[in-house]
Design a protein around this motif. Structure first.
Motif, PDB file in Angstrom:
ATOM      1  N   ASP A  81      -8.187 -29.317  31.237  1.00 58.92           N
ATOM      2  CA  ASP A  81      -8.057 -29.313  29.815  1.00 58.92           C
ATOM      3  C   ASP A  81      -9.448 -29.160  29.137  1.00 58.92           C
ATOM      4  N   LEU A  82     -10.526 -29.569  29.914  1.00 64.91           N
ATOM      5  CA  LEU A  82     -11.831 -29.544  29.465  1.00 64.91           C
ATOM      6  C   LEU A  82     -12.253 -28.100  29.440  1.00 64.91           C
ATOM      7  N   GLU A  83     -11.830 -27.296  30.353  1.00 66.91           N
ATOM      8  CA  GLU A  83     -12.332 -25.985  30.502  1.00 66.91           C
ATOM      9  C   GLU A  83     -11.502 -25.269  29.287  1.00 66.91           C
ATOM     10  N   LEU A  84     -10.350 -25.698  29.143  1.00 72.58           N
ATOM     11  CA  LEU A  84      -9.627 -24.852  28.127  1.00 72.58           C
ATOM     12  C   LEU A  84      -9.488 -25.124  26.763  1.00 72.58           C
ATOM     13  N   PHE A  85      -9.802 -26.385  26.575  1.00 68.48           N
ATOM     14  CA  PHE A  85      -9.824 -26.909  25.056  1.00 68.48           C
ATOM     15  C   PHE A  85     -11.068 -27.802  24.716  1.00 68.48           C
TER      16      PHE A  85
END
Length: 192
Positions: A81-85
């Motif tokens: 999620d950190l990479e995506l959002f």
């Protein structure tokens, strides 16, 4: 929503065998990511009608389950999620990439589109052997509870996985979560 096809299920009125199904306990906290998901997709998080005995899945039904597990595992690229959002705990339907709960949401949605009941496809929170949190999809059947996992293409009986089971959606309400009471027995058995 599509009505369950006789091709998927043979209703025998048989409940899961002891030890092959998870024993759920008290209502517990809903993961924050699921809470936020439910605010956006209200229809995905409501009481479930007809949440009685788990169905007996036919051979064709198992083919569909395995096909969906493999197809989602193959088509979604793993990313945090950190990479995506740029933040943690974003639960959503993946388009190209996602993390474990995104795989679970898509598999659950696809199985429900094919006629499986929301009472029988349950998001489940587990701990991997290294202690890291993880999400899998539990499929309730009269033969026991089976796991669809983005880390494994085979669909396995829950006690044949390396996980410690923490909690899952309640079979009678997709917005509520319950504890899993017999997970410790599985971990002890897995060490033998």
């Amino acid at each position: 929503m599509m009505v369950a096809s006789a091709a998927f299920f043979a209703f025998a009125g048989v409940s899961g065998s002891t030890g092959l199904s998870m024993q759920t306990g008290r209502i517990t906290s809903q993961p924050i990511g699921h809470y936020e998901f439910c605010k956006q997709f209200v229809s995905e998080c409501k009481p479930v009608e007809g949440s009685g005995a788990a169905p007996k899945v036919t051979d064709y039904g198992w083919d569909v389950i395995r096909e969906i597990n493999r197809a989602v595992n193959f088509s979604v690229m793993p990313k945090t999620d950190l990479e995506l959002f740029g933040k943690e705990e974003v639960w959503t339907y993946p388009e190209i990439a996602g993390d474990c709960e995104d795989y679970v949401l898509l598999k659950r949605h696809m199985l429900m589109e094919r006629g499986f009941s929301a009472a029988d496809v349950l998001i489940t929170v587990v701990r991997k052997p290294d202690g890291e949190g993880h999400a899998v999809l539990t499929l309730r059947t009269s033969e026991g509870d089976f796991v669809l996992d983005n880390l494994e293409d085979d669909v396995k009986l829950w006690r044949d996985t390396p996980y410690s089971y923490v909690k899952r959606q309640a079979s009678n309400n997709s917005g509520r979560w319950v504890t899993i009471e017999n997970s410790a027995d599985v971990m002890v058995g897995a060490l033998r």
